[in-house]
Design a protein around this motif. Structure first.
Motif, PDB file in Angstrom:
ATOM      1  N   TRP A 147      12.474 -58.178 -41.891  1.00 29.76           N
ATOM      2  CA  TRP A 147      13.890 -58.227 -41.514  1.00 29.76           C
ATOM      3  C   TRP A 147      14.455 -59.584 -41.922  1.00 29.76           C
ATOM      4  O   TRP A 147      14.567 -60.499 -41.101  1.00 29.76           O
ATOM      5  CB  TRP A 147      14.044 -57.984 -40.021  1.00 29.76           C
ATOM      6  N   VAL A 148      14.771 -59.679 -43.218  1.00 28.06           N
ATOM      7  CA  VAL A 148      15.187 -60.966 -43.778  1.00 28.06           C
ATOM      8  C   VAL A 148      16.497 -61.435 -43.146  1.00 28.06           C
ATOM      9  O   VAL A 148      16.735 -62.634 -42.992  1.00 28.06           O
ATOM     10  CB  VAL A 148      15.352 -60.847 -45.311  1.00 28.06           C
ATOM     11  N   TYR A 149      17.337 -60.453 -42.733  1.00 26.75           N
ATOM     12  CA  TYR A 149      18.662 -60.821 -42.219  1.00 26.75           C
ATOM     13  C   TYR A 149      18.598 -61.651 -40.942  1.00 26.75           C
ATOM     14  O   TYR A 149      19.575 -62.293 -40.575  1.00 26.75           O
ATOM     15  CB  TYR A 149      19.506 -59.562 -41.994  1.00 26.75           C
ATOM     16  N   GLN A 150      17.447 -61.633 -40.243  1.00 25.37           N
ATOM     17  CA  GLN A 150      17.342 -62.428 -39.011  1.00 25.37           C
ATOM     18  C   GLN A 150      17.348 -63.922 -39.294  1.00 25.37           C
ATOM     19  O   GLN A 150      17.554 -64.738 -38.392  1.00 25.37           O
ATOM     20  CB  GLN A 150      16.061 -62.071 -38.254  1.00 25.37           C
ATOM     21  N   LEU A 151      17.103 -64.300 -40.566  1.00 24.82           N
ATOM     22  CA  LEU A 151      17.057 -65.724 -40.907  1.00 24.82           C
ATOM     23  C   LEU A 151      18.419 -66.389 -40.754  1.00 24.82           C
ATOM     24  O   LEU A 151      18.487 -67.590 -40.505  1.00 24.82           O
ATOM     25  CB  LEU A 151      16.556 -65.907 -42.340  1.00 24.82           C
ATOM     26  N   GLY A 152      19.493 -65.617 -40.889  1.00 26.47           N
ATOM     27  CA  GLY A 152      20.828 -66.191 -40.781  1.00 26.47           C
ATOM     28  C   GLY A 152      21.013 -66.931 -39.467  1.00 26.47           C
ATOM     29  O   GLY A 152      21.467 -68.080 -39.437  1.00 26.47           O
ATOM     30  N   PHE A 153      20.632 -66.264 -38.383  1.00 26.51           N
ATOM     31  CA  PHE A 153      20.802 -66.887 -37.072  1.00 26.51           C
ATOM     32  C   PHE A 153      19.869 -68.088 -36.906  1.00 26.51           C
ATOM     33  O   PHE A 153      20.256 -69.090 -36.293  1.00 26.51           O
ATOM     34  CB  PHE A 153      20.538 -65.854 -35.975  1.00 26.51           C
ATOM     35  N   SER A 154      18.660 -67.980 -37.462  1.00 26.01           N
ATOM     36  CA  SER A 154      17.729 -69.110 -37.359  1.00 26.01           C
ATOM     37  C   SER A 154      18.272 -70.338 -38.084  1.00 26.01           C
ATOM     38  O   SER A 154      18.127 -71.467 -37.599  1.00 26.01           O
ATOM     39  CB  SER A 154      16.370 -68.731 -37.947  1.00 26.01           C
ATOM     40  N   VAL A 155      18.892 -70.097 -39.258  1.00 26.65           N
ATOM     41  CA  VAL A 155      19.473 -71.220 -39.992  1.00 26.65           C
ATOM     42  C   VAL A 155      20.596 -71.855 -39.175  1.00 26.65           C
ATOM     43  O   VAL A 155      20.697 -73.085 -39.078  1.00 26.65           O
ATOM     44  CB  VAL A 155      19.986 -70.752 -41.380  1.00 26.65           C
ATOM     45  N   TYR A 156      21.410 -71.006 -38.537  1.00 27.61           N
ATOM     46  CA  TYR A 156      22.494 -71.517 -37.681  1.00 27.61           C
ATOM     47  C   TYR A 156      21.924 -72.362 -36.542  1.00 27.61           C
ATOM     48  O   TYR A 156      22.416 -73.464 -36.264  1.00 27.61           O
ATOM     49  CB  TYR A 156      23.304 -70.328 -37.150  1.00 27.61           C
ATOM     50  N   CYS A 157      20.860 -71.862 -35.889  1.00 29.13           N
ATOM     51  CA  CYS A 157      20.223 -72.625 -34.805  1.00 29.13           C
ATOM     52  C   CYS A 157      19.687 -73.948 -35.341  1.00 29.13           C
ATOM     53  O   CYS A 157      19.830 -74.994 -34.690  1.00 29.13           O
ATOM     54  CB  CYS A 157      19.079 -71.835 -34.184  1.00 29.13           C
ATOM     55  N   ALA A 158      19.075 -73.888 -36.535  1.00 29.04           N
ATOM     56  CA  ALA A 158      18.514 -75.110 -37.121  1.00 29.04           C
ATOM     57  C   ALA A 158      19.613 -76.144 -37.360  1.00 29.04           C
ATOM     58  O   ALA A 158      19.409 -77.337 -37.099  1.00 29.04           O
ATOM     59  CB  ALA A 158      17.794 -74.788 -38.424  1.00 29.04           C
ATOM     60  N   VAL A 159      20.775 -75.678 -37.836  1.00 29.60           N
ATOM     61  CA  VAL A 159      21.895 -76.606 -38.065  1.00 29.60           C
ATOM     62  C   VAL A 159      22.324 -77.248 -36.743  1.00 29.60           C
ATOM     63  O   VAL A 159      22.536 -78.469 -36.656  1.00 29.60           O
ATOM     64  CB  VAL A 159      23.086 -75.866 -38.726  1.00 29.60           C
ATOM     65  N   LEU A 160      22.408 -76.417 -35.684  1.00 31.19           N
ATOM     66  CA  LEU A 160      22.776 -76.964 -34.371  1.00 31.19           C
ATOM     67  C   LEU A 160      21.738 -77.977 -33.901  1.00 31.19           C
ATOM     68  O   LEU A 160      22.077 -79.021 -33.338  1.00 31.19           O
ATOM     69  CB  LEU A 160      22.887 -75.840 -33.336  1.00 31.19           C
TER      70      LEU A 160
END
Lengths: 68, 262
Positions: free
Chosen positions: B120-133
């Motif tokens: 489920w590659v699309y889950q990475l979007g939220f992880s990247v957002y969390c990483a930015v935060l």
């Protein structure tokens, strides 16, 4: 006051939808590309197991679990 | 043929919205009954309170006073909940958090080793957002929760402005008030969930279309919905619905001069 749709209206309508879909798709593709370029993942942005939710997830023999 | 459509349009519209409201209200009652048979009795009390307060908020004369009051109420409810409910991420949520921390530390090869993100590659979007935060505010899940609360308050405002444009001030006040106190929209903020930020950007896209006129606004809206889609892949549904609404609007309504045409 009421009038039928003229051809120009249809072109305008379709061009609005086209702009919407194109900008949407470009942004998603850009994100997908940058993920791959940053080497975070090897795959394109999306679902690689499309049968999961409704085909496998509703299959009672898998009990709704992942990787069984 | 289009004239006939226009004639029945108004009645069908009203019927649709009334049915929609009734069905969702009944669903909420049924769910409340399923969750706990005892609390079910309080639903009637809650309903009376909601109707009473919905009536009261219509009495507020100043629009901006109402908006500030509503955002303070929404933010207060959400802040109390996120500080009161100390939820730790489990299962998917903990994986997303783990990936965010790995991205933060630059260990991309470990992210690649997690099967979950390969399927489920699309889950990475939220992880990247969390990483930015995490980069900006430090690695703490409370940061994500606080941003959830802020974005959720933002959704309340967006609900108000969309409804104020499409229907009227009265409907806008009641609907944004209902969203501000709706239980699910309050208690979801303590989860490390991608649904809030996704909903925020998708609604923002709809808001831009509701207020904007030219094609440039459609471009902005597409980008906004795409951001929502990257966080949680629900944006494409919104896209279909917007496309269908644009076509239906053009067929059913003849746009009058000086009025917003979607």
């Amino acid at each position: 006051m009421r009038r039928n749709i003229e051809p120009i209206d249809i072109v305008l309508m379709l061009s609005k939808i086209a702009v919407l879909v194109l900008s949407f798709n470009l942004t998603v593709q850009l994100f997908s590309y940058s993920l791959k370029a940053a080497d975070i993942t090897d795959y394109s942005f999306g679902n690689r197991n499309v049968y999961w939710k409704f085909v496998l997830g509703l299959n009672s023999s898998t009990n709704g679990g992942i990787f069984q | 043929m289009f004239r006939i459509f226009s004639g029945i349009n108004k009645k069908v519209q009203t019927l649709f919205f009334v049915l929609f409201g009734v069905i969702f209200f009944l669903l909420a009652v049924v769910n409340a009954k399923r969750i706990d048979g005892n609390y079910y009795n309080y639903a009637i009390l809650y309903l009376v309170a909601v109707i009473f307060f919905s009536y009261l908020i219509l009495k507020i004369k100043n629009k901006w006073l109402f908006l500030i009051g509503l955002s303070v109420l929404a933010m207060a409810l959400r802040s109390v909940w996120i500080f009161f409910a100390d939820t730790q991420p489990v299962s998917d949520f903990s994986l997303l958090n783990k990936a965010a921390n790995l991205i933060l530390e630059g260990k991309y090869s470990e992210v690649k080793a997690i099967d979950y993100f390969n399927v489920w590659v699309y889950q990475l979007g939220f992880s990247v957002y969390c990483a930015v935060l995490y980069v900006v505010f430090g690695s703490n899940i409370l940061v994500v929760k606080i941003f959830n609360a802020i974005l959720s308050t933002g959704i309340v405002m967006i609900v108000y402005f969309i409804t104020a444009k499409i229907f009227n001030e009265k409907a806008a006040r009641i609907s944004s008030f209902l969203y501000a106190i709706y239980l699910q929209s309050v208690i979801f903020n303590s989860l490390l969930t991608n649904q809030i930020i996704s909903a925020f950007f998708i609604y923002l896209g709809i808001l831009i279309i509701a207020y904007g006129k030219g094609w440039f606004w459609y471009l902005l809206s597409g980008i906004s919905i795409a951001v929502g889609h990257i966080m949680r892949p629900e944006g494409s549904f919104a896209l279909y619905m917007i496309a269908i609404s644009i076509v239906a609007y053009n067929i059913l309504n003849s746009p009058k001069k000086g009025k917003c045409s979607v």
